[in-house]
Design an enzyme around this catalytic site. Structure first.
Site, PDB file in Angstrom:
ATOM      1  N   ASP A  69      53.894  72.678  74.470  1.00  0.00           N
ATOM      2  CA  ASP A  69      52.760  71.794  74.197  1.00  0.00           C
ATOM      3  C   ASP A  69      51.500  72.515  74.660  1.00  0.00           C
ATOM      4  OD1 ASP A  69      53.847  69.382  73.078  1.00  0.00           O
ATOM      5  OD2 ASP A  69      54.698  68.916  75.033  1.00  0.00           O
ATOM      6  N   ARG A  77      49.366  74.347  78.535  1.00  0.00           N
ATOM      7  CA  ARG A  77      50.346  74.691  79.561  1.00  0.00           C
ATOM      8  C   ARG A  77      50.060  76.027  80.236  1.00  0.00           C
ATOM      9  NH1 ARG A  77      51.286  69.561  79.649  1.00  0.00           N
ATOM     10  NH2 ARG A  77      53.047  68.785  78.423  1.00  0.00           N
ATOM     11  N   ARG A 144      42.540  63.938  73.394  1.00  0.00           N
ATOM     12  CA  ARG A 144      43.474  64.768  72.631  1.00  0.00           C
ATOM     13  C   ARG A 144      43.305  64.524  71.131  1.00  0.00           C
ATOM     14  NH1 ARG A 144      49.133  63.083  74.902  1.00  0.00           N
ATOM     15  NH2 ARG A 144      49.899  64.847  73.649  1.00  0.00           N
ATOM     16  N   LYS A 174      51.698  64.909  65.346  1.00  0.00           N
ATOM     17  CA  LYS A 174      52.228  63.880  66.243  1.00  0.00           C
ATOM     18  C   LYS A 174      51.119  62.872  66.564  1.00  0.00           C
ATOM     19  CE  LYS A 174      51.440  66.724  70.378  1.00  0.00           C
ATOM     20  NZ  LYS A 174      52.050  67.493  71.465  1.00  0.00           N
ATOM     21  N   HIS A 175      51.480  61.624  66.905  1.00  0.00           N
ATOM     22  CA  HIS A 175      52.797  61.048  67.157  1.00  0.00           C
ATOM     23  C   HIS A 175      52.985  59.960  66.104  1.00  0.00           C
ATOM     24  CE1 HIS A 175      51.227  62.585  70.998  1.00  0.00           C
ATOM     25  NE2 HIS A 175      52.469  62.917  71.265  1.00  0.00           N
ATOM     26  N   HIS A 187      55.319  57.915  78.125  1.00  0.00           N
ATOM     27  CA  HIS A 187      56.064  58.628  79.155  1.00  0.00           C
ATOM     28  C   HIS A 187      56.532  57.656  80.241  1.00  0.00           C
ATOM     29  CE1 HIS A 187      53.495  61.824  77.400  1.00  0.00           C
ATOM     30  NE2 HIS A 187      54.551  62.579  77.607  1.00  0.00           N
ATOM     31  N   ASP A 258      60.448  62.965  70.074  1.00  0.00           N
ATOM     32  CA  ASP A 258      59.747  63.214  71.324  1.00  0.00           C
ATOM     33  C   ASP A 258      60.812  63.250  72.420  1.00  0.00           C
ATOM     34  OD1 ASP A 258      57.674  63.692  73.081  1.00  0.00           O
ATOM     35  OD2 ASP A 258      56.458  61.998  72.419  1.00  0.00           O
TER      36      ASP A 258
END
Length: 361
Positions: A69, A77, A144, A174-175, A187, A258
């Site tokens: 990601d 990351r 995002r 996504k998503h 999450h 996911d």
């Protein structure tokens, strides 16, 4: 040593640190596994990352697909030695201020830099772009998202996709069918979006429909329930994946689940049940992150469903540029100018809300 020939399986797993342990090597040699997703905890520096990806790819043939990601903003990351990428909302701000053409040019440069730098390190795929609309409701999406306007999101995502392709990478939208309207973070909870299908069609689904028509390679569904359409979360729903995404929209690419360890997925039962429901709903590949014990549980006696298209779909996600070619591109003045341009778009505000979106250190 002979490299074993093992067809890629239906599970994308992760690893703990900077190098593979012997236990992880055995896990990644299992026929159930087809890819590896990397996190911030797997990155020390560029030299180490290149060694790690080479080690992973040397395990078997065809090589495991390596993903990350790496969207920009607070979901990047790898930092040290990489161009700092702006949050996608920055491109939406350019759209509003300077017009569509300027924003699309910027998005293309972001995609090119993002993909080329990852390609140079042996990464096949970044799970990007985010096609969620920014309704102002969802902190985990927030900046995002490119924009609230579906046309702006679709056009900026398409420009980013073209840049990704120049850098050797495919796109993953996504998503699906849209995470931006709900307040909850999937999450941590299982959010619900109470809108009707017609309301979703008029807004959130539009970027997915347009990108599917324009060659989007993969889709990742949301762990969100849309009760007016189905009582199951989208990633576990045949209505969403087989009927709406495949049949109605006509999407032909790869469907990644996911992460099945997210709270939004846990209501479906144990890991084998979650995987079974995902595959029956229409997912090609399931992500199981941060829980190697659950990957091992899937390996033990779970009957992996037959998917005749799997090998072709996995191969379609493989990097098309290659590490050496990407490193050569990075030495050109043209690419270095693109890096400087993209870095100039980033700002401290891009990381607002913290970097730990779906992350585990």
């Amino acid at each position: 040593m002979t490299v074993p020939c093992i067809p890629r399986g239906l599970v994308m797993a992760d690893i703990a640190a900077f190098r593979l342990t012997e236990e992880e090597k055995q896990r990644l040699l299992d026929p159930a596994v087809g890819g590896v997703i990397l996190f911030r905890r797997n990155f020390q520096n560029i030299a180490q990352l290149k060694e790690l990806t080479a080690e992973i790819k040397a395990l078997r043939t065809p090589e495991l697909i390596i993903a990350v990601d790496h969207e920009g903003g607070r979901v990047q990351r790898f930092i040290e030695g990489f161009t700092r990428l702006p949050a996608m909302s920055t491109l939406g701000e350019i759209w509003d201020k300077d017009g569509a053409s300027a924003a699309e040019t910027a998005a293309g440069q972001v995609g090119r830099v993002l993909a080329t730098e990852l390609s140079a390190c042996g990464i096949d795929l970044s799970f990007t772009p985010v096609l969620d609309l920014d309704w102002g409701n969802c902190p985990v999406i927030g900046n995002r998202s490119f924009h609230r306007n579906p046309e702006a999101v679709a056009r900026l995502a398409l420009a980013l996709q073209k840049g990704l392709e120049k850098g050797g990478m495919k796109s993953c939208g996504k998503h699906f069918p849209g995470h931006g309207f709900v307040e909850g973070d999937s999450h941590l909870v299982l959010p619900e979006d109470g809108r009707s299908l017609s309301e979703l069609e008029a807004a959130d689904l539009a970027p997915f429909r347009i990108m599917s028509r324009e060659g989007m390679a993969a889709v990742m569904p949301a762990h969100v329930v849309y009760p007016q359409v189905d009582t199951k979360p989208a990633g576990f729903s045949e209505i969403w994946l087989k009927q709406i995404l495949r049949r109605d929209i006509g999407f032909k690419g790869v469907i990644f689940s996911d992460d099945l360890t997210m709270e939004g997925a846990c209501g479906a039962g144990g890991i084998k049940e979650r995987a079974r429901i995902s595959f029956e709903a229409g997912c090609d590949i399931v992500l199981v992150c941060n829980r190697p014990d659950l990957v091992d549980e899937l390996r033990e006696d779970f009957r992996i469903p037959d998917n005749p298209a799997l090998a072709q779909r996995w191969q379609y996600m493989a990097n098309t540029l290659g590490s050496a070619a990407a490193q050569a591109v990075m030495q050109t003045t043209d690419f270095q100018a693109a890096q400087a341009f993209v870095a100039g778009l980033a700002s401290p505000q891009d990381t607002a809300g913290g970097v730990k979106v779906g992350e585990a250190f």
